[in-house]
Write a protein that holds these residues in place. Structure first.
Motif, PDB file in Angstrom:
ATOM      1  N   ALA A 296      39.946  65.169  54.991  1.00 42.97           N
ATOM      2  CA  ALA A 296      39.773  64.197  53.908  1.00 42.97           C
ATOM      3  C   ALA A 296      39.893  62.747  54.388  1.00 42.97           C
ATOM      4  N   PRO A 297      40.981  62.341  55.077  1.00 38.69           N
ATOM      5  CA  PRO A 297      41.064  60.934  55.513  1.00 38.69           C
ATOM      6  C   PRO A 297      40.019  60.555  56.552  1.00 38.69           C
ATOM      7  N   LEU A 298      39.750  61.445  57.529  1.00 39.09           N
ATOM      8  CA  LEU A 298      38.790  61.095  58.567  1.00 39.09           C
ATOM      9  C   LEU A 298      37.372  60.983  58.005  1.00 39.09           C
ATOM     10  N   ALA A 299      37.004  61.911  57.137  1.00 35.18           N
ATOM     11  CA  ALA A 299      35.674  61.840  56.534  1.00 35.18           C
ATOM     12  C   ALA A 299      35.547  60.581  55.667  1.00 35.18           C
ATOM     13  N   THR A 300      36.608  60.244  54.954  1.00 37.51           N
ATOM     14  CA  THR A 300      36.590  59.026  54.142  1.00 37.51           C
ATOM     15  C   THR A 300      36.496  57.790  55.027  1.00 37.51           C
ATOM     16  N   LEU A 301      37.199  57.798  56.169  1.00 34.79           N
ATOM     17  CA  LEU A 301      37.130  56.677  57.109  1.00 34.79           C
ATOM     18  C   LEU A 301      35.711  56.499  57.644  1.00 34.79           C
ATOM     19  N   PHE A 302      35.051  57.598  57.989  1.00 28.39           N
ATOM     20  CA  PHE A 302      33.670  57.506  58.461  1.00 28.39           C
ATOM     21  C   PHE A 302      32.751  56.974  57.359  1.00 28.39           C
ATOM     22  N   ALA A 303      32.993  57.411  56.122  1.00 27.54           N
ATOM     23  CA  ALA A 303      32.192  56.899  55.009  1.00 27.54           C
ATOM     24  C   ALA A 303      32.384  55.399  54.858  1.00 27.54           C
ATOM     25  N   PHE A 304      33.599  54.915  55.065  1.00 28.64           N
ATOM     26  CA  PHE A 304      33.857  53.469  54.994  1.00 28.64           C
ATOM     27  C   PHE A 304      33.164  52.736  56.135  1.00 28.64           C
ATOM     28  N   MET A 305      33.119  53.344  57.321  1.00 29.60           N
ATOM     29  CA  MET A 305      32.407  52.715  58.434  1.00 29.60           C
ATOM     30  C   MET A 305      30.933  52.530  58.085  1.00 29.60           C
ATOM     31  N   VAL A 306      30.324  53.571  57.502  1.00 30.79           N
ATOM     32  CA  VAL A 306      28.922  53.485  57.112  1.00 30.79           C
ATOM     33  C   VAL A 306      28.742  52.449  56.013  1.00 30.79           C
ATOM     34  N   GLY A 307      29.588  52.513  54.980  1.00 27.19           N
ATOM     35  CA  GLY A 307      29.459  51.598  53.848  1.00 27.19           C
ATOM     36  C   GLY A 307      29.677  50.148  54.231  1.00 27.19           C
ATOM     37  N   ILE A 308      30.663  49.889  55.096  1.00 28.06           N
ATOM     38  CA  ILE A 308      30.953  48.510  55.514  1.00 28.06           C
ATOM     39  C   ILE A 308      29.834  47.968  56.400  1.00 28.06           C
ATOM     40  N   THR A 309      29.360  48.794  57.342  1.00 28.34           N
ATOM     41  CA  THR A 309      28.322  48.350  58.269  1.00 28.34           C
ATOM     42  C   THR A 309      27.038  47.980  57.543  1.00 28.34           C
ATOM     43  N   LEU A 310      26.715  48.690  56.474  1.00 29.37           N
ATOM     44  CA  LEU A 310      25.498  48.403  55.713  1.00 29.37           C
ATOM     45  C   LEU A 310      25.753  47.450  54.546  1.00 29.37           C
ATOM     46  N   GLY A 311      26.934  47.514  53.948  1.00 29.52           N
ATOM     47  CA  GLY A 311      27.214  46.704  52.763  1.00 29.52           C
ATOM     48  C   GLY A 311      27.407  45.227  53.059  1.00 29.52           C
ATOM     49  N   LEU A 312      28.029  44.904  54.190  1.00 30.58           N
ATOM     50  CA  LEU A 312      28.259  43.494  54.528  1.00 30.58           C
ATOM     51  C   LEU A 312      26.949  42.718  54.711  1.00 30.58           C
ATOM     52  N   PRO A 313      26.016  43.187  55.549  1.00 33.62           N
ATOM     53  CA  PRO A 313      24.764  42.424  55.668  1.00 33.62           C
ATOM     54  C   PRO A 313      23.937  42.418  54.386  1.00 33.62           C
ATOM     55  N   ALA A 314      24.006  43.497  53.608  1.00 33.92           N
ATOM     56  CA  ALA A 314      23.257  43.516  52.346  1.00 33.92           C
ATOM     57  C   ALA A 314      23.766  42.436  51.399  1.00 33.92           C
TER      58      ALA A 314
ATOM     59  N   THR B 173      28.711  54.824  47.560  1.00 31.75           N
ATOM     60  CA  THR B 173      29.688  54.169  46.680  1.00 31.75           C
ATOM     61  C   THR B 173      30.436  53.079  47.422  1.00 31.75           C
ATOM     62  N   VAL B 174      30.850  53.363  48.662  1.00 31.80           N
ATOM     63  CA  VAL B 174      31.529  52.346  49.470  1.00 31.80           C
ATOM     64  C   VAL B 174      30.592  51.177  49.733  1.00 31.80           C
ATOM     65  N   PHE B 175      29.338  51.487  50.013  1.00 33.21           N
ATOM     66  CA  PHE B 175      28.339  50.432  50.231  1.00 33.21           C
ATOM     67  C   PHE B 175      28.279  49.476  49.046  1.00 33.21           C
ATOM     68  N   ARG B 176      28.239  50.006  47.843  1.00 29.02           N
ATOM     69  CA  ARG B 176      28.125  49.144  46.660  1.00 29.02           C
ATOM     70  C   ARG B 176      29.381  48.295  46.461  1.00 29.02           C
ATOM     71  N   ILE B 177      30.553  48.866  46.756  1.00 29.97           N
ATOM     72  CA  ILE B 177      31.786  48.100  46.630  1.00 29.97           C
ATOM     73  C   ILE B 177      31.802  46.948  47.636  1.00 29.97           C
ATOM     74  N   VAL B 178      31.471  47.252  48.902  1.00 26.98           N
ATOM     75  CA  VAL B 178      31.484  46.223  49.951  1.00 26.98           C
ATOM     76  C   VAL B 178      30.422  45.163  49.661  1.00 26.98           C
ATOM     77  N   ARG B 179      29.266  45.594  49.229  1.00 28.92           N
ATOM     78  CA  ARG B 179      28.207  44.638  48.904  1.00 28.92           C
ATOM     79  C   ARG B 179      28.650  43.676  47.810  1.00 28.92           C
ATOM     80  N   GLY B 180      29.272  44.203  46.755  1.00 32.35           N
ATOM     81  CA  GLY B 180      29.741  43.343  45.675  1.00 32.35           C
ATOM     82  C   GLY B 180      30.806  42.363  46.137  1.00 32.35           C
ATOM     83  N   LEU B 181      31.727  42.820  46.975  1.00 37.07           N
ATOM     84  CA  LEU B 181      32.761  41.924  47.501  1.00 37.07           C
ATOM     85  C   LEU B 181      32.156  40.845  48.390  1.00 37.07           C
ATOM     86  N   ALA B 182      31.158  41.227  49.215  1.00 38.03           N
ATOM     87  CA  ALA B 182      30.508  40.241  50.091  1.00 38.03           C
ATOM     88  C   ALA B 182      29.756  39.198  49.273  1.00 38.03           C
TER      89      ALA B 182
END
Length: 426
Positions: free
Chosen positions: A152-170, A304-313
């Protein structure tokens, strides 16, 4: 004040009861026997809390967590299962019997039943009873905890890596890039989560190799994230940046290949075979059924992580300190990773804790329906599924893992509440 003191009195009585169980063992009943068996976990929790409270002023947001009663309770519940899972599933200090061994005459026996024909040196009780295959529920419960607290934590961490990497530039660049990535995220989110899980872990989809191809793409994002992070930070110091990137990229790429490889192949089906790392270099054990579940969790949570990071950015990029960094001539990735991301850490940490709870429930759901992990796995969802068939007659086999799942998710939610409370004060 009455409620507060009632809570403290109840907590004190519980602690005294557990301490008595540590000393007396099975003579104090089932709870006493379990308490004694869990002695290493109690010691680890006490040491963790003492050290954390002693140095809390030097530990940032983590230290401030211990100013919140709700946060401390949630942290205690989560760390209990982390320590119990590690000591039960890896070190095997607290398990009393082998998780797959069957004991004669112990089928569906109630909690506290003495083991028939126990030999010298063998634990003489089934503390939580036996299941429908005469296996010890107590041992399977704590061995299965490690599967949950790792995936659970490792899979969630990987999901955050994907979401942050794509959400910040978006969020930072906007325009066509934002439109394209947001469309992909919305396309995935349009499907019900459970349906996506079922589609990804069904045997027919697994045989096509689609989860393996998805793993090859999704697991590459942590390498991209760390490479860009370090490059943007040490861009003006090439003597430090170059050797650091060589070591980090080399180590991460080896770990990447070890994760997507299984028995020397990345994809192995009747139509296609793609070789992977040789077995002696494959240092991360990732069985195919675990890989499928891992990929499913990452794929479902990333949008979902992507949308959160995008909104914060989108919000933070308008702040004065971002304009100041642009005036200094800092590059876009430096601004995104070292100006915007640190100032978005509060909401992201809270969402990370909550998302681990959601993932834990989803893992339990998959196990309950017999999807993903193998049928003999001691994970909680599979154990609940095995025990539900005789729920009306022998409920103990399903109640124990269900309560474990409940307490872990409750702890994660309380921990998230405590972190949210402290991050708002920060």
């Amino acid at each position: 004040m009455i409620v507060q003191w009632s809570f403290y009195v109840t907590l004190g009585l519980l602690v005294l009861y557990l301490l008595a169980g540590v000393v007396m063992g099975p003579a104090a009943g089932i709870i006493g026997g379990m308490s004694q068996q869990l002695t290493p976990v109690w010691i680890a929790l006490v040491v963790t809390f003492v050290l954390s409270i002693t140095f809390k002023r030097k530990l940032g947001l983590y230290g401030k967590l211990f100013d919140s009663t709700v946060g401390m309770i949630g942290f205690g519940l989560v760390m209990f299962w982390v320590y119990a899972g590690f000591m039960g599933g890896v070190l095997e200090w607290i398990v009393t019997h082998d998780t797959l061994s069957q004991s004669s005459g112990m089928k569906n026996k109630l909690p506290g039943t003495p083991l028939r024909g126990a030999e010298e040196g063998e634990y003489a009780w089934f503390l939580l009873g036996g299941d429908n295959l005469a296996r010890d529920i107590f041992s399977r419960l704590f061995a299965g905890a490690w599967i949950v607290v790792v995936i659970a934590p490792l899979a969630t961490l990987f999901a955050f890596m994907v979401g942050i990497t794509l959400g910040l530039p978006a969020g930072y660049y906007g325009g066509k890039l934002d439109t394209f990535l947001s469309f992909l995220a919305n396309l995935i989110l349009a499907f019900p989560v459970i349906l996506l899980f079922f589609l990804l872990v069904t045997p027919e989809i697994v045989l096509t190799g689609i989860p393996n191809y998805m793993a090859a793409v999704l697991f590459f994002f942590p390498i991209v994230f760390l490479t860009v992070l370090l490059n943007s930070r040490f861009y003006t110091q090439p003597s430090v940046r170059t050797p650091l990137l060589i070591v980090v990229i080399g180590g991460m790429f080896w770990a990447y290949l070890a994760m997507i490889s299984n028995d020397g192949t990345i994809v192995d089906n009747p139509d296609t075979t793609i070789p992977g790392l040789p077995t002696f270099l494959d240092w991360i054990p990732m069985p195919s059924e675990v890989l499928v579940v891992f990929v499913s969790v990452v794929f479902v949570n990333s949008p979902t992580v992507f949308r959160i990071v995008r909104g914060l950015a989108l919000d933070i990029k308008t702040r004065d300190y971002v304009a100041a960094a642009q005036t200094r001539g800092e590059g876009p990735w430096y601004i995104m990773l070292w100006e915007i991301l640190p100032n978005a850490r509060g909401p992201l940490i809270v969402d990370f804790c909550l998302r681990i709870g959601y993932t834990t429930i989803l893992l339990g759901t998959l196990g309950f329906f017999g999807l993903g992990l193998e049928s003999e796995s001691p994970d909680w969802g599979t154990t609940i599924n095995a025990g539900r068939r005789l729920l009306s007659i022998y409920p103990h086999a399903a109640i124990a893992p269900a309560l474990a799942l409940l307490t872990l998710v409750l702890g994660l939610n309380l921990l998230a509440d405590g972190l949210r409370e402290e991050s708002l004060r920060d």
